[in-house]
Design a protein around this motif. Structure first.
Motif, short mmCIF file in Angstrom:
data_model
loop_
_atom_site.label_atom_id
_atom_site.label_comp_id
_atom_site.label_asym_id
_atom_site.label_seq_id
_atom_site.Cartn_x
_atom_site.Cartn_y
_atom_site.Cartn_z
N ALA A 106 30.20 14.06 10.82
CA ALA A 106 30.91 12.91 11.38
C ALA A 106 29.93 11.99 12.09
N GLY A 107 29.96 10.70 11.73
CA GLY A 107 29.05 9.74 12.34
C GLY A 107 27.60 9.97 12.02
N GLY A 108 27.32 10.72 10.95
CA GLY A 108 25.95 11.07 10.61
C GLY A 108 25.46 10.39 9.35
N TYR A 109 24.26 10.76 8.93
CA TYR A 109 23.57 10.09 7.85
C TYR A 109 23.12 11.05 6.76
N LEU A 110 22.93 10.51 5.56
CA LEU A 110 22.26 11.20 4.47
C LEU A 110 21.31 10.21 3.84
N THR A 111 20.04 10.60 3.68
CA THR A 111 19.05 9.71 3.10
C THR A 111 18.57 10.27 1.76
N ILE A 112 18.51 9.39 0.77
CA ILE A 112 18.11 9.75 -0.59
C ILE A 112 17.03 8.77 -1.02
N GLY A 113 15.92 9.26 -1.57
CA GLY A 113 14.85 8.36 -1.96
C GLY A 113 13.92 8.95 -2.98
N ASN A 114 12.77 8.31 -3.17
CA ASN A 114 11.83 8.76 -4.19
C ASN A 114 10.82 9.76 -3.65
N SER A 115 10.95 10.15 -2.37
CA SER A 115 10.01 11.10 -1.79
C SER A 115 10.70 11.86 -0.67
N VAL A 116 10.57 13.20 -0.67
CA VAL A 116 11.17 13.98 0.41
C VAL A 116 10.34 13.91 1.68
N SER A 117 9.18 13.25 1.62
CA SER A 117 8.41 13.05 2.85
C SER A 117 9.10 12.02 3.74
N SER A 118 9.98 11.21 3.16
CA SER A 118 10.70 10.22 3.94
C SER A 118 12.20 10.48 3.94
N ALA A 119 12.77 10.85 2.82
CA ALA A 119 14.22 11.03 2.70
C ALA A 119 14.58 12.51 2.66
N GLN A 120 15.88 12.81 2.86
CA GLN A 120 16.35 14.19 2.81
C GLN A 120 16.43 14.72 1.38
N LEU A 121 16.84 13.86 0.44
CA LEU A 121 16.98 14.25 -0.96
C LEU A 121 16.13 13.34 -1.83
N LYS A 122 15.55 13.90 -2.89
CA LYS A 122 14.74 13.11 -3.81
C LYS A 122 15.56 12.78 -5.04
N TRP A 123 15.71 11.47 -5.30
CA TRP A 123 16.53 11.07 -6.44
C TRP A 123 15.78 11.19 -7.75
N SER A 124 16.48 10.94 -8.86
CA SER A 124 15.91 11.09 -10.20
C SER A 124 14.76 10.12 -10.42
N ALA A 125 13.83 10.54 -11.28
CA ALA A 125 12.63 9.74 -11.53
C ALA A 125 12.95 8.37 -12.13
N GLY A 154 0.79 -1.22 0.00
CA GLY A 154 0.00 0.00 0.00
C GLY A 154 0.82 1.27 0.00
N THR A 155 2.15 1.16 0.08
CA THR A 155 3.01 2.34 0.05
C THR A 155 4.02 2.20 -1.08
N THR A 156 4.63 3.32 -1.45
CA THR A 156 5.57 3.32 -2.58
C THR A 156 6.92 3.92 -2.21
N GLN A 157 7.18 4.13 -0.93
CA GLN A 157 8.43 4.77 -0.54
C GLN A 157 9.63 3.85 -0.78
N GLU A 158 10.67 4.44 -1.35
CA GLU A 158 11.96 3.78 -1.50
C GLU A 158 13.04 4.77 -1.08
N TRP A 159 14.03 4.29 -0.36
CA TRP A 159 15.13 5.17 0.02
C TRP A 159 16.37 4.36 0.38
N VAL A 160 17.50 5.06 0.36
CA VAL A 160 18.78 4.48 0.76
C VAL A 160 19.43 5.45 1.74
N GLU A 161 19.97 4.91 2.81
CA GLU A 161 20.66 5.72 3.81
C GLU A 161 22.16 5.52 3.70
N LEU A 162 22.90 6.63 3.62
CA LEU A 162 24.36 6.60 3.64
C LEU A 162 24.85 6.97 5.03
#
Length: 449
Positions: A98-117, A50-58
């Motif tokens: 340092a020791g932190g994260y960056l999240t990239i995904g298909n929606s900025v409602s979940s990730a910090q950056l929205k990747w290409s379509a 029922g959801t479509t969120q995808e993301w990767v955490e660095l």
């Protein structure tokens, strides 16, 4: 959503439409990143039904901040000779603490950056790589890879809610034994993984004190050709703040103490529906009690919904008075008001040095207004001047325990994206516009002084 080709200064009655400028290819940061310094730490590739969120955490495994500007991520195979899947360039100014994260995904409602379509992860398993693309061909060679993984659904995170989490940041990315399903539904986006066995990833993802930023989207911000929303033409602005560790949200509700509760900064991007007296009082009190507000106006005669009020008149508190210093809003309260003019100049290079303008070498003005400093508030600082104008184009100051800033043109923070049919143009990537945006919010939040 303004012109971007006029050089010099002129006064215009209406906004013209010109072609959008070319998008520049962002190059990697000058300092090379050692393999393993940043690792792929968590993957949400097959979310619950029922959801479509995808993301990767660095995850930054080092004790120093790392600049990822211009580096790329892809789900194309490492070593492939052609690009058959997606690739996304990480925006300039993107760092992982340092020791932190960056999240990239298909929606900025979940990730910090929205990747290409065209970047999408297969539910049966896929690959993912962070790479430098030193040769500029959008293909990840083994020599360019900072970290990569090829996984299958058998590794974990198989569509019932958990993510696929890395156990040991120092362990091998390509080993299935170093990965497992998260023990919580939805994963641990931007936080320590539930399956860590090496104590890694304990950082907070770069959060900052007073980290919540609120965007007003309930006062005509999508009227006419505008789309001043965090999902539209202000999405890059919001992304840049998320990269810095801020939480960014929006509201379409009337502004009140309840709505503002818990937020440090309120952004008011070119309203076209007037604020009520009650809303103005709530905003004034918010600043007085320690909050920060960014007043972003446009030029006179920019009433996009034809209700008789444009942003200059709304902030000034008057449709007719050209110098509203008494009985008005910002002029009477904070010591500045927006002039009733319409100016164009690029580049604008008269930048006065202070913490808000640090790193700003030039900006563009594509149909904007200047700001008159009344002298009633000695804290107001003039930041940027258009050639030939006695009044500034950007100011900042304090009121009570809080802070405010004002800008005379919404075009600077327009990233060219938005709802279909909108005439939007990319000012965000012109000159130092984005630097001014992030600096100002950081100053309003008290992150910099």
């Amino acid at each position: 959503m303004k012109k971007h080709t006029v050089i010099g200064l002129t006064s215009l009655a209406m906004v013209g439409a010109l072609a959008a400028p070319a998008v520049l290819n962002v190059q990697p940061a000058s300092a090379a990143i050692a393999a393993g310094s940043v690792v792929i730490n968590e993957i949400m590739y097959n979310y619950a039904s029922g959801t479509t969120q995808e993301w990767v955490e660095l995850y930054n495994t080092t004790g120093a901040s790392i600049d990822l500007s211009g580096y790329k991520v892809t789900d194309n195979n490492v070593g492939a000779s052609s690009l058959t899947e997606g690739v996304y360039t990480i925006p300039a100014g993107t760092t992982i603490p340092a020791g932190g994260y960056l999240t990239i995904g298909n929606s900025v409602s979940s990730a910090q950056l929205k990747w290409s379509a065209n970047l999408a992860l297969s539910n049966s398993g896929d690959g993912f790589a962070l790479f430098s693309d030193a040769d500029g061909n959008n293909l990840a060679s083994s020599a360019e890879v900072i970290d990569s993984v090829e996984f299958t659904s058998a590794w974990g995170g198989n569509g019932t809610g958990p993510s696929l989490e890395r156990k040991d940041p120092a362990g091998t990315s390509s080993s299935s034994t170093n990965w497992a399903s998260s023990t919580t539904s939805g994963g641990t986006l931007g936080a320590k993984n539930t399956v860590y066995i090496n104590g890694g990833g304990g950082g907070g993802g770069g959060t900052v004190t007073g980290s919540k930023i609120l965007w007003d989207q309930g006062h005509g911000q999508t009227a006419g050709n505008a789309d001043w929303t965090i999902g539209g033409a202000n999405s890059s602005f919001a992304d840049a703040l998320r990269v810095k560790g801020y939480t960014v949200a929006s509201t379409t509700s009337a502004i009140s103490a309840t709505v503002l509760s818990g937020y440090k900064v309120l952004v008011l991007p070119e309203p076209n529906i007037n604020y009520t007296a009650t809303e103005k009082t709530a905003i004034n009190t918010f600043i007085q009690n320690g909050g920060g507000v960014y007043f972003i106006a446009d030029h006179i005669v920019s009433d996009r919904n034809n209700d008789g009020w444009d942003s200059v008149q709304i902030f000034d508190g008057s449709q007719t008075v050209a110098n509203p210093t008494t009985g008005s809003w910002v002029g009477a309260t904070f010591g500045f008001y927006f002039n009733r003019n319409n100016l164009v100049q690029e580049p604008v290079t008269d930048i006065r040095a202070n913490s808000v303008t640090s790193g700003v070498t030039a900006v563009g003005v594509w149909n904007g207004s200047t700001i008159h400093v009344t002298g009633s508030n000695s804290s107001v600082v003039s930041d940027i001047f258009i050639s030939g104008q006695a009044d500034p184009f950007h100011v900042h100051g304090s009121y009570g325990s809080g802070r405010f800033a004002a800008l005379g043109d919404s075009s600077l923070y327009d990233d060219g994206t938005g709802a279909a049919g909108k005439n939007l143009y990319d000012g965000w990537n012109d000159y130092s516009d984005k630097v001014l945006a992030v600096n100002t919010v950081q100053w309003l939040a008290g992150t910099i002084n």
